[in-house]
Design a protein around this motif. Sequence first.
Motif, PDB file in Angstrom:
ATOM      1  N   THR A 181      38.451  35.690 -20.503  1.00  0.00           N
ATOM      2  CA  THR A 181      39.281  34.386 -20.167  1.00  0.00           C
ATOM      3  C   THR A 181      39.701  34.476 -18.635  1.00  0.00           C
ATOM      4  N   ASP A 182      40.457  35.582 -18.172  1.00  0.00           N
ATOM      5  CA  ASP A 182      40.960  36.018 -17.120  1.00  0.00           C
ATOM      6  C   ASP A 182      39.738  35.988 -15.785  1.00  0.00           C
ATOM      7  N   LYS A 183      38.701  36.433 -16.203  1.00  0.00           N
ATOM      8  CA  LYS A 183      37.590  36.388 -15.285  1.00  0.00           C
ATOM      9  C   LYS A 183      37.140  34.907 -14.902  1.00  0.00           C
ATOM     10  N   LEU A 184      36.832  34.151 -15.943  1.00  0.00           N
ATOM     11  CA  LEU A 184      36.141  33.007 -15.809  1.00  0.00           C
ATOM     12  C   LEU A 184      37.252  32.116 -15.145  1.00  0.00           C
ATOM     13  N   ASP A 185      38.637  32.268 -15.416  1.00  0.00           N
ATOM     14  CA  ASP A 185      39.684  31.407 -14.821  1.00  0.00           C
ATOM     15  C   ASP A 185      39.478  31.654 -13.377  1.00  0.00           C
ATOM     16  N   THR A 186      39.503  32.720 -12.865  1.00  0.00           N
ATOM     17  CA  THR A 186      39.375  33.318 -11.512  1.00  0.00           C
ATOM     18  C   THR A 186      38.359  32.634 -10.962  1.00  0.00           C
ATOM     19  N   LEU A 187      37.022  32.947 -11.485  1.00  0.00           N
ATOM     20  CA  LEU A 187      35.658  32.510 -10.857  1.00  0.00           C
ATOM     21  C   LEU A 187      35.662  30.944 -10.734  1.00  0.00           C
ATOM     22  N   ILE A 188      36.210  30.158 -11.972  1.00  0.00           N
ATOM     23  CA  ILE A 188      35.903  28.710 -11.808  1.00  0.00           C
ATOM     24  C   ILE A 188      37.084  27.981 -10.930  1.00  0.00           C
ATOM     25  N   GLY A 189      38.058  28.709 -10.682  1.00  0.00           N
ATOM     26  CA  GLY A 189      39.108  28.092  -9.975  1.00  0.00           C
ATOM     27  C   GLY A 189      38.816  28.312  -8.423  1.00  0.00           C
ATOM     28  N   MET A 190      38.325  29.355  -8.036  1.00  0.00           N
ATOM     29  CA  MET A 190      37.472  29.397  -6.810  1.00  0.00           C
ATOM     30  C   MET A 190      36.617  28.621  -6.415  1.00  0.00           C
ATOM     31  N   PHE A 191      35.633  28.393  -7.263  1.00  0.00           N
ATOM     32  CA  PHE A 191      34.723  27.382  -7.047  1.00  0.00           C
ATOM     33  C   PHE A 191      35.043  26.191  -6.878  1.00  0.00           C
ATOM     34  N   ILE A 192      36.318  25.542  -7.791  1.00  0.00           N
ATOM     35  CA  ILE A 192      36.878  24.331  -7.649  1.00  0.00           C
ATOM     36  C   ILE A 192      37.287  23.893  -6.112  1.00  0.00           C
ATOM     37  N   ILE A 193      37.885  25.163  -5.607  1.00  0.00           N
ATOM     38  CA  ILE A 193      38.426  24.925  -4.194  1.00  0.00           C
ATOM     39  C   ILE A 193      37.494  25.355  -3.157  1.00  0.00           C
ATOM     40  N   GLY A 194      36.265  25.746  -3.576  1.00  0.00           N
ATOM     41  CA  GLY A 194      35.054  25.999  -2.518  1.00  0.00           C
ATOM     42  C   GLY A 194      35.244  27.294  -1.888  1.00  0.00           C
ATOM     43  N   LYS A 195      35.770  28.214  -2.634  1.00  0.00           N
ATOM     44  CA  LYS A 195      35.737  29.679  -1.951  1.00  0.00           C
ATOM     45  C   LYS A 195      34.633  30.397  -2.572  1.00  0.00           C
ATOM     46  N   ILE A 196      33.456  30.056  -2.081  1.00  0.00           N
ATOM     47  CA  ILE A 196      32.216  30.531  -2.697  1.00  0.00           C
ATOM     48  C   ILE A 196      31.759  31.726  -1.808  1.00  0.00           C
ATOM     49  N   PRO A 197      31.149  32.822  -2.505  1.00  0.00           N
ATOM     50  CA  PRO A 197      30.782  33.913  -1.703  1.00  0.00           C
ATOM     51  C   PRO A 197      29.586  33.418  -0.800  1.00  0.00           C
ATOM     52  N   LYS A 198      29.593  34.025   0.412  1.00  0.00           N
ATOM     53  CA  LYS A 198      28.474  33.523   1.398  1.00  0.00           C
ATOM     54  C   LYS A 198      27.936  35.064   1.867  1.00  0.00           C
ATOM     55  N   GLY A 199      26.569  35.324   2.012  1.00  0.00           N
ATOM     56  CA  GLY A 199      25.969  36.398   2.546  1.00  0.00           C
ATOM     57  C   GLY A 199      26.595  37.541   1.610  1.00  0.00           C
ATOM     58  N   ASP A 200      27.187  38.559   2.844  1.00  0.00           N
ATOM     59  CA  ASP A 200      27.842  40.080   2.189  1.00  0.00           C
ATOM     60  C   ASP A 200      29.391  39.625   2.091  1.00  0.00           C
ATOM     61  N   LYS A 201      29.755  38.608   2.368  1.00  0.00           N
ATOM     62  CA  LYS A 201      31.229  38.327   2.275  1.00  0.00           C
ATOM     63  C   LYS A 201      31.549  37.743   0.777  1.00  0.00           C
ATOM     64  N   ASP A 202      32.440  38.556  -0.014  1.00  0.00           N
ATOM     65  CA  ASP A 202      32.922  38.068  -1.254  1.00  0.00           C
ATOM     66  C   ASP A 202      34.370  38.594  -1.439  1.00  0.00           C
ATOM     67  N   PRO A 203      35.261  38.027  -0.661  1.00  0.00           N
ATOM     68  CA  PRO A 203      36.646  38.531  -0.709  1.00  0.00           C
ATOM     69  C   PRO A 203      37.476  38.587  -2.097  1.00  0.00           C
ATOM     70  N   PHE A 204      36.789  37.786  -2.769  1.00  0.00           N
ATOM     71  CA  PHE A 204      37.541  37.572  -4.210  1.00  0.00           C
ATOM     72  C   PHE A 204      36.744  38.223  -5.288  1.00  0.00           C
ATOM     73  N   ALA A 205      35.573  39.329  -4.905  1.00  0.00           N
ATOM     74  CA  ALA A 205      35.007  39.928  -5.825  1.00  0.00           C
ATOM     75  C   ALA A 205      34.343  38.748  -7.079  1.00  0.00           C
ATOM     76  N   LEU A 206      33.927  37.815  -6.764  1.00  0.00           N
ATOM     77  CA  LEU A 206      33.552  37.042  -7.720  1.00  0.00           C
ATOM     78  C   LEU A 206      32.033  37.352  -8.256  1.00  0.00           C
ATOM     79  N   ARG A 207      31.446  38.289  -7.502  1.00  0.00           N
ATOM     80  CA  ARG A 207      29.979  38.639  -7.736  1.00  0.00           C
ATOM     81  C   ARG A 207      30.277  40.014  -8.865  1.00  0.00           C
ATOM     82  N   ARG A 208      31.086  40.516  -8.699  1.00  0.00           N
ATOM     83  CA  ARG A 208      31.698  41.561  -9.653  1.00  0.00           C
ATOM     84  C   ARG A 208      32.322  41.120 -10.711  1.00  0.00           C
ATOM     85  N   ILE A 209      32.943  39.954 -10.717  1.00  0.00           N
ATOM     86  CA  ILE A 209      33.715  39.368 -11.967  1.00  0.00           C
ATOM     87  C   ILE A 209      32.650  38.661 -12.790  1.00  0.00           C
TER      88      ILE A 209
END
Length: 690
Positions: A456-484
């Motif tokens: 629940t917590d991981k999906l909420d963070t992942l979906i929230g970041m995609f809604i506001i367009g904070k999608i990881p690019k290249g090596d940059k993943d400041p919100f650790a969405l890949r790990r999530i």
Amino acid sequence: MKKKTFLVEINTEDLPAKKLKKISLSFYTKFIEILKKENIIYSKIYWFATSRRIAIQIKNFKYYKKNEYIIQKGPPISIAFNKKGIIQKPALLWMKKFKINNSHIQILKKDKKKWLIYKQKKKYLDYSEKLSEITKKIFYTCSHLHLMKWNDKKYKFIRPIRNIIMLINKKIISKKIFGLIPNRKTQCHYLIKNKNQINVLHAKNYLSTLKNEGKIIADYEVRKSKIQKNILNLAKKNKSYIIINNFLLEEITALVEWPSALIISFKKKFLSLPKEIIIYILENNLKCFPLFKKKKELKSKFICIINTKTNKCNKIISSYQTLISSKLQDINFFFKKDIKNKLSDNKKLLKKVLFYENLGTLEDKTNRLEKIILLLRKKILFNSKNAQRAAFLSKCDIISYMVSEFPDLQGIIGSYYAKNNGEVKEVYHALKEYYLPKYKNDKLPTSNIGIALSITDKLDTLIGMFIIGKIPKGDKDPFALRRISIGIIKIIIFYNISFNLNKLIKKIILIYRIKKNIKKIISKIICFIINRFYFFYKKEKNIKNIVKSIINLNKINLFQVNKKILTMIKFLKSKDSKKILNLNKRITNILKNQDFKNSFIIKPELFQHELEKKLFKKIQHTNKKIKIFNQQTKYKKSIIEIINIHDILEKFFNTIQINHKIKKIQKNRLNILYMIHKTFQKIAIFSYLY
């Protein structure tokens, strides 16, 4: 031929401890790759690393120079010679350019035309120049690492370089690298009095020179083994049990060059503090190994690794005791201050803490978690009331003094405070583990509510970041969405949790009150999560195409996706795969220019051959079987059904002509093939796997 040993050592300022092994191994594997390409053979290659050096040693190498030629093409024969066979100006100019005479000239025939050519023998560097060139190439092109500049020159490396050794046996290769001329000097242990550097006289004596004269164990694995042995022996002498944290062991191995171990004690009164907090302080702040009476009961003793051998340990022990006492006193103070209030009282304070811009406060996030967790109650059996209570309390410990001081202990602190407040075991246990897994190879949550709250917590963070367009690019993943995402997949696969991810994501997006571009957002999230499957199967050569072949982006079930991937990997390694793929290719080619947009109808009355009837019945039976097996996620059995079609279908192709002169019969036979094609696609789109 005299045996040769090559040595290169890069002396630097302190290298990043947590990445030292990974960095060193990357250079080691690159050396192996390039040596193979350059026809340099050897008996053994080693890598060495300490906090201030990376080294490669190649033993008994030979440089094989192949007789390769570069063809220099000249003018056509028609203009190179006149009718009498006398050489003309174009040919003379070409010969002058390459400094050749008539005896060097050859004729090339191609497409009924003739040219003059000259085969020029390829020039090779000698082995010392070649190894210098290889070394430069490898160390200059380490773009996968975080590099830095340390002077006004163009060079970049992980840390500032202070000296370089490059030797072949006793001989120095004096070709510049990183603007420095290599020599035979290397740093010795910083605690050796009146001695900063030592000379490596022979490349093969690198390890022994460092050990005997420099008091440094350069071999990473030998050093690690020694530390581990010292820890276990010291624990055994003190009749203690120890759980060695491998991440910590790797880090300490990278920090020290001449290790030895000491036992330190602290006041027993601090054992009343939560065990996880003391362990955290010992491992993360002091880089030490806690000791236990049994597997669960912590002792007021720990082992520290120091970077020297000394008989005068009292000062070191005293320093560690002061440090641990100070840390534990602070924790005790924070702990007592926190437990004066109930954990649930912090909920009202969460509205003052921003989760992220445009995603609301932590109170908003908590409210979403309470709703989202209930969406999983049919797939993960749990008490709804307790699950909502766990979600309600999940972020409350962020306000505590303890978490403010030690953010990594979030969840663990909340669990202790919830237990202290009289919350039921299901609730406080879920709080302790819902952040899991935090990193690669970390353990997973074990309780049903912990599992549900983690997803629940991981999906909420992942979906929230995609809604506001904070999608990881290249090596940059400041919100650790890949790990999530990897964490979500791991939990679902391990616990066999089966649900339609598309529907769940859509429901969560609606909880965010988003009404526009919902399909687009879902598609991006699904693709992002599916791409993480490559992480699990990166050793499989064809994994990207395997994933593509089985994915229906409109209906994703991660548990089923994983099971299909495993089935397809085994199938592709089997003897039957080639004949099924060839059969699919044949059907696809026949149907390539056919139009089946409208519903296709197979008319048994148009069958001209008994084999057509048999094939049609076989496909009908196979379709029913595959439908049942797919519903039961028995994909292996579905594959077997497809394999069982092969013989009759092969016979069909060899016996019956598809392109019948009567168009109705031809269309009917094409419809049979299209039906088979659709049957294949119920398992996978096999055309991705050719």
